[in-house]
Design an enzyme around this catalytic site. Structure first.
Site, mmCIF file in Angstrom:
data_model
loop_
_atom_site.group_PDB
_atom_site.id
_atom_site.type_symbol
_atom_site.label_atom_id
_atom_site.label_comp_id
_atom_site.label_asym_id
_atom_site.label_seq_id
_atom_site.Cartn_x
_atom_site.Cartn_y
_atom_site.Cartn_z
ATOM 1 N N ASP A 26 25.299 4.527 16.611
ATOM 2 C CA ASP A 26 25.193 3.704 17.829
ATOM 3 C C ASP A 26 25.862 2.346 17.601
ATOM 4 O O ASP A 26 26.552 1.818 18.477
ATOM 5 C CB ASP A 26 23.723 3.506 18.217
ATOM 6 C CG ASP A 26 23.026 4.830 18.462
ATOM 7 O OD1 ASP A 26 23.688 5.761 18.938
ATOM 8 O OD2 ASP A 26 21.821 4.933 18.162
ATOM 9 N N LYS A 31 19.522 6.154 21.907
ATOM 10 C CA LYS A 31 20.944 5.830 21.676
ATOM 11 C C LYS A 31 21.461 4.765 22.645
ATOM 12 O O LYS A 31 22.207 3.863 22.255
ATOM 13 C CB LYS A 31 21.791 7.102 21.779
ATOM 14 C CG LYS A 31 21.471 8.095 20.669
ATOM 15 C CD LYS A 31 22.374 9.297 20.690
ATOM 16 C CE LYS A 31 21.854 10.386 19.762
ATOM 17 N NZ LYS A 31 21.667 9.959 18.369
HETATM 18 O O1 RIB Z 1 20.985 7.447 17.342
HETATM 19 C C1 RIB Z 1 19.676 7.179 16.902
HETATM 20 C C2 RIB Z 1 18.698 7.418 17.996
HETATM 21 O O2 RIB Z 1 18.698 8.789 18.340
HETATM 22 C C3 RIB Z 1 17.264 7.095 17.651
HETATM 23 O O3 RIB Z 1 16.916 5.756 17.869
HETATM 24 C C4 RIB Z 1 16.477 8.093 18.462
HETATM 25 O O4 RIB Z 1 15.726 7.511 19.472
HETATM 26 C C5 RIB Z 1 17.490 9.096 19.003
HETATM 27 O O5 RIB Z 1 17.726 8.898 20.337
#
Ligand code: RIB
Length: 280
Positions: free
Chosen positions: A230, A40
């Site tokens: 994200d 994230k």
């Molecule tokens: O928010 C997505 C992310 O959550 C992924 O890339 C994975 O690594 C987890 O951390």
């Protein structure tokens, strides 16, 4: 150009495309396997960078070959990695992700080095904004929130116990609808804006329980929702720091998050500003 510091996780995502997500105790076979840089923190850093910010990522990776693989797209994208340190004998964080044809996913994370981040080691640089999530230990986030003077965003993902000082300090808290239910009334401690995403449904921006703005993401053909939250978090923070009005900022973040679902993999799917503008 706005400057953003992200403190957070770096993972390697091992992704299985499946015909449907398995129920508990069930085996689903016939999957196609891929690997992508993820985590994230790393996703939010690269999203902010591709959307036009000057970005530094502060993170911990393992002392293994996966570390360089996990950092490769950040490096290529121009994110400052000078505070991404290797931890001896640790493994780089790894996420096991199953993705259904609808784009929905199941994610299991083995945090590795992310969990070994020690708050006392944190060097807090200056920037316009700081973004944190909950894939690094909470004391790191508390320390960062207290030491940082600019705009502070915390993405409460994945849902976990959080120190109330972080909620009180945050200018922006981002949750999805599952996280929002998990935190329930404790989100009332937030003094700043609270953004809630609901997948393809209405996203809202509230302050002290009062609706400030709401909008629906553009309808797109989603293939993988990994990294959409994200992207939303990075885009909303950047837009607010740039001085955009709340509704305009929310629309920008929703469009960015939607575009991020149109390509497989967390980081390969992160959009640049021009591709977000096309959807606005
Ligand atoms: O928010 C997505 C992310 O959550 C992924 O890339 C994975 O690594 C987890 O951390």
């Amino acid at each position: 150009m706005s400057s953003i510091v992200v403190i957070g996780s770096v993972n390697i995502d091992i992704v299985a495309r499946v015909s449907r997500l398995p129920a508990p105790g069930e085996t689903v076979t016939g999957a196609e396997l891929s690997r992508f840089p993820g985590g994230k923190g790393a996703n939010q850093a690269l999203a902010a960078r591709r959307l036009g910010a000057d970005v530094q990522l502060i993170a911990r990776v393992g002392d293994d070959a996966a570390a360089e693989e996990a950092l490769s797209l950040l490096r290529e994208g121009g994110v400052d990695l000078s505070e991404c340190h290797r931890i001896a004998s640790a493994t780089t964080g790894t996420a096991l992700i199953a993705v259904a044809p609808s784009g929905e996913n199941h994610i299991v994370v083995a945090p590795g080095a992310n969990r070994m981040f020690v708050a006392d080691d944190l060097q807090m640089p200056d920037a316009d904004a700081l973004i944190c999530q909950l894939e690094v230990p909470v004391p790191v986030i508390v320390r960062a929130a207290e030491a940082f003077g600019g705009f502070f965003c915390v993405n409460l993902a994945p849902a976990a116990e959080i120190d109330v000082r972080v909620l009180q300090r945050a200018d922006l808290v981002v949750v999805n609808e599952t996280e929002s239910s998990w935190y329930g009334d404790s989100l009332a401690a937030c003094n700043g804006l609270v953004a809630t995403t609901r997948g393809a449904g209405m996203a809202t921006l509230e302050r002290n329980g009062h609706l400030i703005a709401e909008t629906r993401p553009p309808a797109v053909a989603a293939v993988d929702t990994t990294g959409a939250g994200d992207t939303f978090t990075a885009a909303l923070t950047l837009a607010l720091v740039e001085g955009r009005a709340p509704l305009e900022a929310l629309k920008f973040a929703c469009a960015a998050g939607a575009v991020a679902t149109m390509t497989m993999g967390a980081q390969p799917s992160l959009p640049d500003r021009a591709s977000v503008s096309e959807w606005l």
